[in-house]
Design an enzyme around this catalytic site. Sequence first.
Site, PDB file in Angstrom:
ATOM      1  N   ASP A 117       0.862  -1.182   0.000  1.00 48.62           N
ATOM      2  CA  ASP A 117       0.000   0.000   0.000  1.00 48.62           C
ATOM      3  C   ASP A 117       0.901   1.236   0.000  1.00 48.62           C
ATOM      4  OD1 ASP A 117      -2.350   1.829   0.634  1.00 48.62           O
ATOM      5  OD2 ASP A 117      -3.314  -0.135   0.708  1.00 48.62           O
ATOM      6  N   HIS A 161      -3.900   4.329  -3.663  1.00 46.96           N
ATOM      7  CA  HIS A 161      -3.149   3.695  -2.570  1.00 46.96           C
ATOM      8  C   HIS A 161      -1.762   3.276  -3.044  1.00 46.96           C
ATOM      9  CE1 HIS A 161      -6.175   3.388   0.653  1.00 46.96           C
ATOM     10  NE2 HIS A 161      -7.052   3.382  -0.320  1.00 46.96           N
ATOM     11  N   GLU A 219     -10.785   3.638  -3.509  1.00 48.41           N
ATOM     12  CA  GLU A 219     -10.710   4.999  -2.955  1.00 48.41           C
ATOM     13  C   GLU A 219      -9.842   6.006  -3.711  1.00 48.41           C
ATOM     14  OE1 GLU A 219     -11.490   4.304   1.750  1.00 48.41           O
ATOM     15  OE2 GLU A 219      -9.413   4.012   1.123  1.00 48.41           O
TER      16      GLU A 219
END
Length: 580
Positions: A206, A259, A324
Amino acid sequence: MKVSLLLSQFCFAGLISAAFVDPLPAPRNVTWGNSGSITFADKPDLHVDGASNDVLLQAFERMWTTVTDLKWIPYSVAANITHGSVSQKKLSNITVSLSDEKSDLQLGVSETYTLDVTEDAVVIEADTVWGALHAFTTLQQLFIYNKESQNYYIENPVSIWDEPLYQHRGIMLDTGRNFLSKGKIMQQIEVMALCKLNVLHWHMVDTQSWAIEIKTYPEMIKDAYSDRESFSQEDILDIIQYGKTHGVRIVPEVDLPGHANSGWKRVDPSIVACGNTFWADTAVEPGPGQLDISSNKTIQVVKNVYKELSKLFPDNVFHIGADELQATCWNTSSGILDWYKSHPASPSKGSGFIQLLQYWVDMMYPFFTKSKRITTWQDFITDGVNVPKDTIIQTWNGGASSTKNLTSSGYDVIVSTADFLYLDCGYGGFVTNDPRYLDLAKNDEFNEGAGGSWCNPYKTWQRIYNYDFADGLTEEENKRVLGAEVALWSEQVDSTVVTQKLWPRAAALAESTWSGNKDDKGDYRAYYFTQRINEFREYLVEMGVDASPLVPKMCVKYPHTCDFYKDPLELNKWNTTTAA
Ligand SMILES: *[C@@H]1O[C@H](CO)[C@@H](O)[C@H](O)[C@H]1NC(C)=O
Ligand SMILES: *[C@@H]1O[C@H](CO)[C@@H](O)[C@H](O)[C@H]1NC(C)=O
Ligand SMILES: *[C@@H]1O[C@H](CO)[C@@H](O)[C@H](O)[C@H]1NC(C)=O
Ligand SMILES: *[C@@H]1O[C@H](CO)[C@@H](O)[C@H](O)[C@H]1NC(C)=O
Ligand SMILES: *[C@@H]1O[C@H](CO)[C@@H](O)[C@H](O)[C@H]1NC(C)=O
Ligand SMILES: *[C@@H]1O[C@H](CO)[C@@H](O)[C@H](O)[C@H]1NC(C)=O
Ligand SMILES: *[C@@H]1O[C@H](CO)[C@@H](O)[C@H](O)[C@H]1NC(C)=O
């Protein structure tokens, strides 16, 4: 769940001592005889019809070693002073027949088996070795140690037919935010196998760290937290192999294009947008960073990393994230702002941001799917991007309504609804220098109510087990639910606590995806599962797995002494509407 279940008869009082052993997950169909217990001499001989197979032999050894190491007597059995007579009938043979020895461990492979324990033989029939492995973990949980004669017995003849309701039954682990050691990951795989979970979704990297070796770009692993906290490709292959010998698929995830910072920035800082900004301006949590996909250099690096990893992992499915994406992050890149200028917002195409996501999907998904089927988080679809229908969508938002929407529009779905299936919830906030813990008058919610974790509260096994994740689906839509996963994001998880946070809670999902949370009449069966999960937890502890205690042990030893209501069917009287 609107699924028809073949009821395991031992759920009901009436049949003799069969209430004692209660394997988890409950098999789909169990028929107990009553002619008395069957004793096993020493180690049984394994006879395999057809070519024998290393995976099968290892699983058999593992089963018998665990049985003899543990000498297990379920707590409720030990507590029952009336339990008793052990026959002299001794068995020494276990026969396994496979009809399809070749099928690889992949999405949708047959996991069906039958297990017949009679006074003459133990016979397992399965299509594949993966089904036979499940038969062993069921059999393993049927053995009871006899202290007097120092051997093992099964209480009565028993006939089991078993097959999972859902083909994808998983756990997501995250080694990006904190590191998990190879040994700890392997231990989770052992427990998964025991409760018939079959997918480890490995969120490998990540923004915060990049702990995996990439031979094309050896500089990427410099963003591991330390040399110790990293995975060489040899480590990765060991984990894959360990998964395979336990019937657990390892599905890798590299979250793209969001991410993303660590690792990528080592290749070329220009391929990462907003990596050096203050996180609160550009991301949903520390640290910031998304790939700058307006640059061709970025595309080339992503393709090379994907090519290498998709060769390394034998699974036919690769998870490419899509979680996201933040417009605010991309707005810090001049390359992206230029791209927006040449792609002005329009009513048909949407904002520049949406067009850029669409550009990524249109360009990259055909490339990704050349070698694998891909899974993504649901976010692009929520954003309004057109995603090809053969993509597997993993939900985390919107509960059963999301699942309905996605399956009815033709997607295969893996359910991971945060409100029910996120195991990291309920441990408070982790961001620091946070005045919300000080200014109590303004932040009552933060200190008293929700308590600072975005997905509060902690998900108990009862919440997980009772989640009707396929509620309201037509039969056709239900077929598109490949299964479900619990997710353990690792902001506050590393090797020291991963086991306690996963177990035994994840076993609740193991059963709800294997044989359901209701019986064939549609009645909730959490009442019966209670004793299964309580005993399962004790079994794990005896195996050396630090699973959390759920109750005072009295409740394990004396079943149902800790129930809130006496009526086994109490749950049916309540409003079971699953809120989104
Ligand atoms: C104790 O054993 C008896 C006889 O096998 C059985 O009928 C009874 O259900 C058992 N009790 C419990 C609590 O399991
Ligand atoms: C399940 O068990 C019942 C009762 O023994 C039996 O009649 C039925 O055929 C079984 N179903 C399957 C699919 O094995
Ligand atoms: C075990 O199985 C083998 C092969 O099927 C058979 O020859 C042998 O007699 C069996 N032994 C017992 C004790 O049943
Ligand atoms: C980037 O790649 C695209 C598609 O291959 C191509 O059309 C474009 O000219 C390239 N841009 C640059 C700056 O090389
Ligand atoms: C990002 O920049 C575009 C183009 O200047 C603008 O239209 C958009 O509102 C900005 N988005 C955010 C979230 O700041
Ligand atoms: C599902 O679709 C309905 C109808 O289009 C919409 O109102 C609802 O918000 C959607 N739910 C989710 C979680 O996307
Ligand atoms: C059950 O709860 C839902 C959500 O709160 C509500 O809409 C519904 O009316 C309730 N049903 C009954 C029968 O009380």
